[in-house]
Design a protein around this motif. Structure first.
Motif, PDB file in Angstrom:
ATOM      1  N   UNK A  40     -50.672  23.246 -12.620  1.00 35.12           N
ATOM      2  CA  UNK A  40     -51.860  23.714 -11.917  1.00 35.12           C
ATOM      3  C   UNK A  40     -52.745  22.559 -11.457  1.00 35.12           C
ATOM      4  N   UNK A  41     -52.875  21.533 -12.287  1.00 37.50           N
ATOM      5  CA  UNK A  41     -53.841  20.464 -12.030  1.00 37.50           C
ATOM      6  C   UNK A  41     -53.645  19.742 -10.698  1.00 37.50           C
ATOM      7  N   UNK A  42     -52.408  19.452 -10.255  1.00 36.37           N
ATOM      8  CA  UNK A  42     -52.261  18.732  -8.977  1.00 36.37           C
ATOM      9  C   UNK A  42     -52.877  19.445  -7.783  1.00 36.37           C
ATOM     10  N   UNK A  43     -53.077  20.766  -7.875  1.00 35.59           N
ATOM     11  CA  UNK A  43     -53.715  21.495  -6.787  1.00 35.59           C
ATOM     12  C   UNK A  43     -55.223  21.286  -6.756  1.00 35.59           C
ATOM     13  N   UNK A  44     -55.764  20.686  -7.816  1.00 32.41           N
ATOM     14  CA  UNK A  44     -57.215  20.536  -7.926  1.00 32.41           C
ATOM     15  C   UNK A  44     -57.662  19.087  -8.104  1.00 32.41           C
ATOM     16  N   UNK A  45     -56.718  18.168  -8.183  1.00 33.11           N
ATOM     17  CA  UNK A  45     -57.047  16.755  -8.383  1.00 33.11           C
ATOM     18  C   UNK A  45     -56.340  15.928  -7.315  1.00 33.11           C
ATOM     19  N   UNK A  46     -57.096  15.086  -6.619  1.00 36.46           N
ATOM     20  CA  UNK A  46     -56.528  14.214  -5.600  1.00 36.46           C
ATOM     21  C   UNK A  46     -57.042  12.793  -5.802  1.00 36.46           C
ATOM     22  N   UNK A  47     -56.215  11.817  -5.461  1.00 33.93           N
ATOM     23  CA  UNK A  47     -56.618  10.417  -5.561  1.00 33.93           C
ATOM     24  C   UNK A  47     -56.453   9.765  -4.190  1.00 33.93           C
TER      25      UNK A  47
END
Length: 205
Positions: A100-107
């Motif tokens: 789930x997290x990659x949909x809400x965290x970007x670098x």
């Protein structure tokens, strides 16, 4: 409510264990998001799962959950049901959160050198939280302890040999500079645990 106010100050309450497992699994998932964003790998079972996900295209969460399944029988024999259940929950949480997290965290910008140091510290803190609540992220550590009990072969040597195999395999999947960055990250993780994981500093179980 006994789970909120345990009369034994040396025992974690159910609520304390729940937040510890959630914290540890979430921080480990955040470290993995950073790791895979940089195209790196790590050691132990997580590293194997990352490599398999790179090669096959399957999601890390699914691969990590499946890879850990054979180790639970050993965990029951070596660590008991309580540890095994907590570890199963931690692995499940990490598998779900990492999906789930990659949909809400970007670098937008993440320097590899700074990134691997941060990944190592974050992942080390995550593992410390899980250890202190009687859990782990499963995998080779359990096998290593089992083999040590049965044959006397040092658990640390088993884990080191496994990691050498993972990083050697990584040379065929990612570029050499990325493997070297990955090795640095693994060193930071192990140093974080080695320096901070002391029973005399933390007595609750």
């Amino acid at each position: 409510m006994a789970f909120l106010n345990d009369p034994d100050p040396h025992k974690h309450t159910l609520l304390a264990d729940a937040q510890g497992l959630l914290f540890g699994s979430s921080m480990a998932a955040f470290g993995l998001v950073m790791l895979t964003h940089l195209g790196l790998v790590t050691g132990q079972t997580a590293g194997l799962a990352v490599l398999i996900s790179y090669v096959t295209g399957y999601s890390f969460g699914l691969v990590f959950f499946v890879v850990n399944l054979p180790f639970y029988w050993l965990a029951i024999r070596r660590m008991g049901w309580r540890f095994t259940l907590k570890t199963f929950v931690a692995v499940g949480l990490l598998s779900v959160i990492s999906e789930v997290m990659p949909d809400h965290v970007r670098f937008d910008t993440l320097d590899p050198l700074l990134g691997v140091v941060l990944i190592g510290m974050i992942t080390g803190a995550a593992l410390l939280a899980l250890f202190r609540h009687g859990a782990s992220l499963g995998g080779v550590g359990i096998l290593a302890l089992f083999l040590q009990d049965k044959s006397g072969f040092r658990a640390g040597y088993t884990q080191l040999m496994f990691d050498l195999c993972v990083f050697t395999a990584a040379l065929f999947v990612i570029d050499l500079p990325l493997v070297l960055y990955s090795l640095l990250g693994a060193v930071v993780i192990n140093l974080t645990i080695a320096v901070n994981h002391r029973k005399d500093w933390y007595i609750a179980t």
